[in-house]
Design an enzyme around this catalytic site. Structure first.
Site, mmCIF file in Angstrom:
data_model
loop_
_atom_site.group_PDB
_atom_site.id
_atom_site.type_symbol
_atom_site.label_atom_id
_atom_site.label_comp_id
_atom_site.label_asym_id
_atom_site.label_seq_id
_atom_site.Cartn_x
_atom_site.Cartn_y
_atom_site.Cartn_z
ATOM 1 N N LYS A 180 -9.027 1.457 8.188
ATOM 2 C CA LYS A 180 -10.198 1.168 8.523
ATOM 3 C C LYS A 180 -10.863 2.390 9.010
ATOM 4 C CE LYS A 180 -13.180 0.241 11.257
ATOM 5 N NZ LYS A 180 -14.403 0.898 11.331
ATOM 6 N N GLU A 255 -4.903 8.839 19.374
ATOM 7 C CA GLU A 255 -5.134 10.313 19.495
ATOM 8 C C GLU A 255 -6.596 10.102 20.096
ATOM 9 O OE1 GLU A 255 -4.214 12.354 15.993
ATOM 10 O OE2 GLU A 255 -2.323 12.265 16.438
ATOM 11 N N CYS A 288 -12.273 16.924 18.871
ATOM 12 C CA CYS A 288 -11.606 16.620 19.818
ATOM 13 C C CYS A 288 -10.932 17.609 20.768
ATOM 14 C CB CYS A 288 -10.698 15.409 19.601
ATOM 15 S SG CYS A 288 -9.444 16.028 18.277
ATOM 16 N N GLU A 386 -16.360 13.599 28.277
ATOM 17 C CA GLU A 386 -16.452 14.256 26.815
ATOM 18 C C GLU A 386 -17.887 13.996 26.288
ATOM 19 O OE1 GLU A 386 -14.419 12.239 23.491
ATOM 20 O OE2 GLU A 386 -13.586 14.118 22.800
HETATM 21 P P1 NAD Z 1 -14.615 5.479 18.284
HETATM 22 O O1 NAD Z 1 -13.664 4.907 19.513
HETATM 23 O O2 NAD Z 1 -16.011 4.821 18.587
HETATM 24 O O3 NAD Z 1 -14.486 4.980 16.965
HETATM 25 C C1 NAD Z 1 -13.161 5.211 16.029
HETATM 26 C C2 NAD Z 1 -12.783 4.280 15.267
HETATM 27 O O4 NAD Z 1 -12.406 2.895 15.943
HETATM 28 C C3 NAD Z 1 -13.958 3.760 14.259
HETATM 29 O O5 NAD Z 1 -13.244 3.577 12.963
HETATM 30 C C4 NAD Z 1 -14.286 2.464 14.764
HETATM 31 O O6 NAD Z 1 -15.040 1.511 13.937
HETATM 32 C C5 NAD Z 1 -13.245 1.770 15.390
HETATM 33 N N1 NAD Z 1 -13.313 0.896 16.391
HETATM 34 C C6 NAD Z 1 -14.465 0.762 17.240
HETATM 35 N N2 NAD Z 1 -14.269 -0.143 18.126
HETATM 36 C C7 NAD Z 1 -13.199 -0.773 17.847
HETATM 37 C C8 NAD Z 1 -12.408 -2.264 18.375
HETATM 38 N N3 NAD Z 1 -12.847 -2.778 19.164
HETATM 39 N N4 NAD Z 1 -11.225 -2.242 17.626
HETATM 40 C C9 NAD Z 1 -10.665 -1.626 16.552
HETATM 41 N N5 NAD Z 1 -11.439 -0.603 16.329
HETATM 42 C C10 NAD Z 1 -12.421 -0.428 16.720
HETATM 43 O O7 NAD Z 1 -14.647 6.749 18.102
HETATM 44 P P2 NAD Z 1 -15.534 7.995 17.218
HETATM 45 O O8 NAD Z 1 -16.917 7.940 17.912
HETATM 46 O O9 NAD Z 1 -15.605 7.452 15.952
HETATM 47 O O10 NAD Z 1 -14.964 9.014 17.452
HETATM 48 C C11 NAD Z 1 -14.883 10.364 18.523
HETATM 49 C C12 NAD Z 1 -13.924 10.191 19.413
HETATM 50 O O11 NAD Z 1 -12.625 10.306 18.547
HETATM 51 C C13 NAD Z 1 -13.892 11.144 20.376
HETATM 52 O O12 NAD Z 1 -13.497 10.756 21.553
HETATM 53 C C14 NAD Z 1 -12.979 12.351 19.845
HETATM 54 O O13 NAD Z 1 -12.481 13.166 20.869
HETATM 55 C C15 NAD Z 1 -11.950 11.514 19.330
HETATM 56 N N6 NAD Z 1 -10.874 12.140 18.470
HETATM 57 C C16 NAD Z 1 -9.839 12.328 18.763
HETATM 58 C C17 NAD Z 1 -8.884 13.187 17.871
HETATM 59 C C18 NAD Z 1 -7.675 13.507 18.149
HETATM 60 O O14 NAD Z 1 -6.785 13.788 17.260
HETATM 61 N N7 NAD Z 1 -7.189 13.423 19.544
HETATM 62 C C19 NAD Z 1 -9.418 13.460 16.488
HETATM 63 C C20 NAD Z 1 -10.724 13.244 16.426
HETATM 64 C C21 NAD Z 1 -11.590 12.413 17.270
#
Ligand code: NAD
Length: 487
Positions: A180, A255, A288, A386
């Site tokens: 997804k 992550e 991140c 963040e």
């Molecule tokens: P997000 O948590 O809003 O969304 C990530 C994914 O989760 C998307 O596909 C979204 O549709 C899905 N999602 C949202 N709500 C959900 C739910 N209730 N159930 C299941 N899936 C759901 O994050 P974002 O804004 O897309 O990404 C940014 C974040 O990702 C930042 O916090 C960043 O630090 C983190 N990130 C971490 C790493 C790592 O390797 N640690 C790498 C890249 C990004």
């Protein structure tokens, strides 16, 4: 089949389930962060489509499992090669979709996506071994068995790179997959699905569901037919997923975000330290791992600040497709407002902004200036939360203990950078720093053999090498007695 032309390429806007393209009644308009260009109406999946995908993945599982690491490896090698053959195309569509630099996609990110697939396929064939050992004449035989259907949920900041970092080990381990991707960046996942067909991957082994997190994502994570959830994204979403996983006790790996420190010791080479600090603006700060808290020894702080501002002021913002551009737009207007909100509230609280501090008026659209907030209160939200944009905060310290305390005084623990001219001094600091990855006098060196993940609220679990298989596989010990044999 519904599709849309992007950069001259046909991209399907439908889910990819059991090798077929399936549409949904509801769709979501996708636009480019570069200029708002329309990039297609993508299917919005929900429980029905998730059911179809999970069932297809379960049906495909036994045959995929029984292919073994070498049989799966041949298909995965063809897939890696297809990614390499399509680096230019993938880079073009990813840049249109998430606004990150085209040249980075061509030279680094897309080749890395291919490496993610190849590396784990080879690791499963060659390295996933444990020597048998004896207990009172009985032999212990450890194996990494395929576990079932892995649900993979990914963010928008590096869509294909982060997806393949999960798809590679999951498929190599013998699991089948339902991906997804983030709703703001569906393009490369759709193109990648077509590549799995060209690679000869059996139907149902790899599936993609497009849709909103709270609908498609939520339906997937609470589905009883999945055996693993691997999630990269934010802490609030991770908490929701953990609750959904709890009902079925589905194993999770997370992550998540960070507020990593970049520590400049008094003996650091300031040219190197400032170059590394400017690199924290990579991908318009949407990384991140970024060291967004610059912690600088008081004795070198003035010189560091002058040099840093001089270098950061030269960053060329603009269209990410242009070779000279160093910083593109933010992903979405909602995300830009979130970043601007942090900075505005910090200003209201009296924080000193010594660089940037506002959207780039000259460029308009979704561009935000590289920003440095000087010495904000260490308890303030701008120093603790963040932001995921081009906003760095700087604080000073006067001794090592203070530097360490400040660095570790965060709910996160994803990464850290230490800049020092003396090995022993750097080692003294790294020893008690809490972070999944620490870089000394460098940044962003990542080897697929190394463990990667976050401590504290930055994540659960580690990826890389055998650590990935410890998660995606069912690790089993078969104990064989020396007696009882009739042969
Ligand atoms: P997000 O948590 O809003 O969304 C990530 C994914 O989760 C998307 O596909 C979204 O549709 C899905 N999602 C949202 N709500 C959900 C739910 N209730 N159930 C299941 N899936 C759901 O994050 P974002 O804004 O897309 O990404 C940014 C974040 O990702 C930042 O916090 C960043 O630090 C983190 N990130 C971490 C790493 C790592 O390797 N640690 C790498 C890249 C990004």
């Amino acid at each position: 089949m519904k599709s849309f032309q992007v950069a001259g390429i046909d991209i399907s806007t439908c889910h990819f389930i059991n090798g077929e393209r399936i549409s949904s009644e509801q769709t979501l308009k996708n636009t480019s962060p570069i200029d708002g260009q329309f990039l297609g109406d993508f299917a919005l999946g929900d429980t029905k489509e998730v059911d179809l995908a999970v069932n297809a993945a379960n049906a495909a599982f036994p045959a995929w499992r029984d292919l073994g690491p070498h049989g799966r490896g041949e298909i995965l090698e063809r897939l890696a090669k297809l990614i390499e053959d399509n680096v230019e195309t993938l880079a073009q569509i990813e840049t249109l979709d998430n606004g990150a630099l085209l040249r980075s996609h061509i030279r680094g990110v897309m080749p890395r996506a291919a490496a993610n697939i190849r590396f784990f396929a080879e690791w499963a064939s060659n390295n996933l071994k444990h020597e048998p050992f004896e207990t009172r004449g009985h032999s212990n035989n450890v194996s990494w068995d395929p576990s079932g259907v892995a649900a993979l949920i990914t963010p928008w900041n590096a869509p294909l790179m982060l997806a393949t970092w999960k798809i590679g080990p999951a498929l190599a381990a013998g699991d089948t997959v339902v991906l997804k991707p983030a709703e703001w960046t569906p393009l490369t996942a759709s193109f990648f699905a077509d590549l799995t067909v060209k690679a000869g991957m059996p139907k149902g082994v790899f599936n993609v569901i497009f849709g909103l997190g709270e609908q498609a994502g939520a339906a997937l994570t609470k589905h009883p037919g999945i055996s693993r959830i691997s999630f990269t994204g934010s802490v609030p979403t991770a908490k929701k997923i953990a609750r959904a996983a709890a009902d079925n006790l589905t194993p999770i790996t997370f992550e998540l975000g960070g507020k990593s420190p970049l520590i400049v010791l008094e003996d650091a080479d300031l040219d190197l330290a400032t170059t590394l600090a400017v690199e924290q603006y990579d991908n318009a700060g949407q990384v991140c791992l970024s060291g967004t808290r610059l912690l600088v020894h008081q004795s070198v702080a003035d010189d560091f600040t002058k040099l840093f501002i001089k270098k950061a002021s030269l960053i060329k913002q603009g269209d990410p497709r242009v070779e000279e551009t160093q910083m593109g737009p933010q992903i979405h207007k909602d995300h830009l407002s979130k970043i601007a909100g942090f900075v505005e509230r910090a200003k209201e609280e009296g924080a000193e902004i010594v660089l940037g501090g506002a959207p780039n008026e000259h460029l308009g659209g979704l561009y935000y200036q590289p920003t440095l907030v000087m010495k904000p209160d260490t308890k303030s939200e701008i120093f603790r939360e963040e932001i995921f944009g081009p906003v760095l905060c700087m604080q000073t310290f006067t001794n090592d203990d203070q530097a360490l305390n400040m660095a570790n005084d965060t709910e996160f623990g994803l990464a850290a950078v230490v800049v020092s001219g003396k090995r022993e001094h750097a080692a003294k600091i790294t020893k008690n720093l809490v972070a999944g990855t620490i870089w000394v006098n460098c940044f962003f060196i990542r080897d697929l053999r190394a463990p990667f993940g976050g401590s504290k609220k930055s994540g659960i679990g580690r990826d890389g090498g055998t650590w990935s298989f410890d998660f995606y596989a069912d690790v089993k010990n078969t104990v064989i007695a020396p007696n009882g044999w009739k042969e």
